[in-house]
Write an enzyme that holds these catalytic residues in place. Structure first.
Site, PDB file in Angstrom:
ATOM      1  CE  LYS A 165      -3.570   2.454   2.536  1.00  9.67           C
ATOM      2  NZ  LYS A 165      -4.538   2.411   3.639  1.00  9.67           N
ATOM      3  CE  LYS A 171      -5.997   2.012  -0.591  1.00  6.20           C
ATOM      4  NZ  LYS A 171      -6.395   2.146   0.778  1.00  6.20           N
TER       5      LYS A 171
HETATM    6  C1  PBG Z   1      -7.462   3.365   5.597  1.00  3.27           C
HETATM    7  C2  PBG Z   1      -7.731   3.256   4.143  1.00  3.27           C
HETATM    8  C3  PBG Z   1      -7.551   4.241   3.142  1.00  3.27           C
HETATM    9  C4  PBG Z   1      -8.048   3.692   1.964  1.00  3.27           C
HETATM   10  C5  PBG Z   1      -8.484   2.402   2.260  1.00  3.27           C
HETATM   11  N1  PBG Z   1      -8.268   2.151   3.611  1.00  3.27           N
HETATM   12  C6  PBG Z   1      -7.037   5.628   3.213  1.00  3.27           C
HETATM   13  C7  PBG Z   1      -5.678   5.929   3.657  1.00  3.27           C
HETATM   14  O1  PBG Z   1      -4.817   5.052   3.787  1.00  3.27           O
HETATM   15  O2  PBG Z   1      -5.474   7.112   3.921  1.00  3.27           O
HETATM   16  C8  PBG Z   1      -8.106   4.398   0.642  1.00  3.27           C
HETATM   17  C9  PBG Z   1      -9.208   3.968  -0.260  1.00  3.27           C
HETATM   18  C10 PBG Z   1      -9.494   4.859  -1.403  1.00  3.27           C
HETATM   19  O3  PBG Z   1      -8.861   5.915  -1.644  1.00  3.27           O
HETATM   20  O4  PBG Z   1     -10.429   4.517  -2.132  1.00  3.27           O
HETATM   21  N2  PBG Z   1      -6.174   3.085   5.975  1.00  3.27           N
HETATM   22 ZN    ZN Z   2      -5.708   3.762   8.125  1.00  5.55          ZN
END
Ligand code: PBG
Ligand code: ZN
Length: 318
Positions: A189, A242
């Site tokens: 991520k 992601k």
């Molecule tokens: C929480 C999380 C996020 C997303 C999914 N789970 C946001 C982040 O890490 O700030 C992003 C999902 C999206 O942008 O569609 N950790």
């Molecule tokens: Zn988070």
């Protein structure tokens, strides 16, 4: 040799295509909000809503009828504090949503497991001094996982990028008798500007600093592979990359190296940018949704978490 023979008609093109969107492999994200009584459309994400619990269940049923097979749940709690204690409350908003949806539908239910929606500072872990503390956060993650499993979730999706989170959650689940609960790990991520509409939607932007000490640097491919490797060792059932569209190379690299299923998250700004360009007459929505989601499958994703899930099922029906 004339390759154009394979492109002669729509049907010929179609039967020789070697990678296609499969709508049963799409996961629809859903937002449940404890603070509202009517659904609210998310700014910059047309047709995507935060739902109060009772409307969420109706929407889930509607999705099921449309052909959606699985959803990924996110919660917006009433109460936020430094420890994010609403996240592991057995009567918390996500826990109640899991119970209701599992009771009322046959959908496969995944739930995002993180603290950023629940902490008053908006970070994905607990704060010690000025830092996000890795190891004390793991205890909280394990509690959240158990509370989701108690509610009947099919899979937990830890998204906080703490080291050792998969191992700790797997052990917690196993110790509590939830050997069958899946872990869909957000493994690679990246710290991305493409989450902006999402943070806006669930009020989870960090109040100080940013997420770059835990989410990955987008300039590091090898480290992404190490993250995936570690999560597999720790017991992940599915690994995730992601965002998706700017990271197709990472998806392909993970596909080439590992055998387990790969999920790709087609994130919020990927949705918003396409919707906005289409609205402004720059692109044709149908065509670009198909082309972009196809590219994620072609890169090697087995399942795709996408806000376009509902849209794609609707165009498939027509
Ligand atoms: C929480 C999380 C996020 C997303 C999914 N789970 C946001 C982040 O890490 O700030 C992003 C999902 C999206 O942008 O569609 N950790
Ligand atoms: Zn988070």
């Amino acid at each position: 040799m004339r390759l154009r023979r394979l492109r002669k008609s729509p049907r010929i093109r179609d039967i020789f295509a070697d990678s296609k969107i499969r709508t049963d492999k799409l996961v629809m994200p859903m937002f449940v909000d404890e603070n509202i009584t009517k659904r609210e459309e998310i700014r910059n994400m047309p047709d995507i809503y935060r739902f109060p619990l009772k409307h969420l269940v109706d929407k889930a049923k509607e999705y099921e009828e449309l052909g959606v097979k699985s959803i990924l749940l996110f919660g917006v709690p009433k109460h936020k504090d430094p420890r994010g204690s609403a996240s592991y409350d057995d009567k918390g908003i996500v826990q109640r949503a899991i119970r209701e949806i599992k009771k009322e539908t046959d959908l496969v239910v995944f739930a995002d497991l993180c603290l950023c929606e629940y902490t008053d500072h908006g970070h994905c872990g607990l704060i010690k001094g000025t830092k996000v503390d890795n190891d004390s956060t793991l205890d909280v993650y394990a509690r959240i996982a158990k509370s989701y499993a108690d509610a009947g979730v099919d899979g937990v999706a830890p998204s906080g990028m703490m080291d050792g989170q998969v191992r700790r959650i797997r052990k917690g689940l196993d110790d509590a008798g939830f050997e069958d609960t899946l872990i869909l790990a957000y493994s690679a991520k990246f710290a991305s500007a493409m989450y902006a509409p999402f943070r806006d939607a669930v009020f989870s932007a960090p109040s100080f600093g940013d997420r770059r000490t835990y989410q990955m640097n987008y300039s590091s491919t090898r480290e992404a592979i190490r993250e995936v490797e570690l999560d597999i060792e720790e017991g992940a059932d599915v690994v995730m990359v992601k965002p998706a569209l700017f990271y197709l190379d990472i998806i392909r690299e993970v596909r080439n190296r590992f055998l387990l299923p790969i999920a790709a998250y087609n994130v919020s700004a990927e949705y918003s940018m396409i919707r906005s360009a289409a609205k402004n007459g720059i692109i044709d929505l149908d065509s670009v949704v198909n082309e972009s989601v196809s590219s994620i499958f072609r890169a090697g994703a087995d399942i795709v978490i996408s806000y376009f899930t509902e849209y794609l099922l609707k165009i498939e029906k027509n």
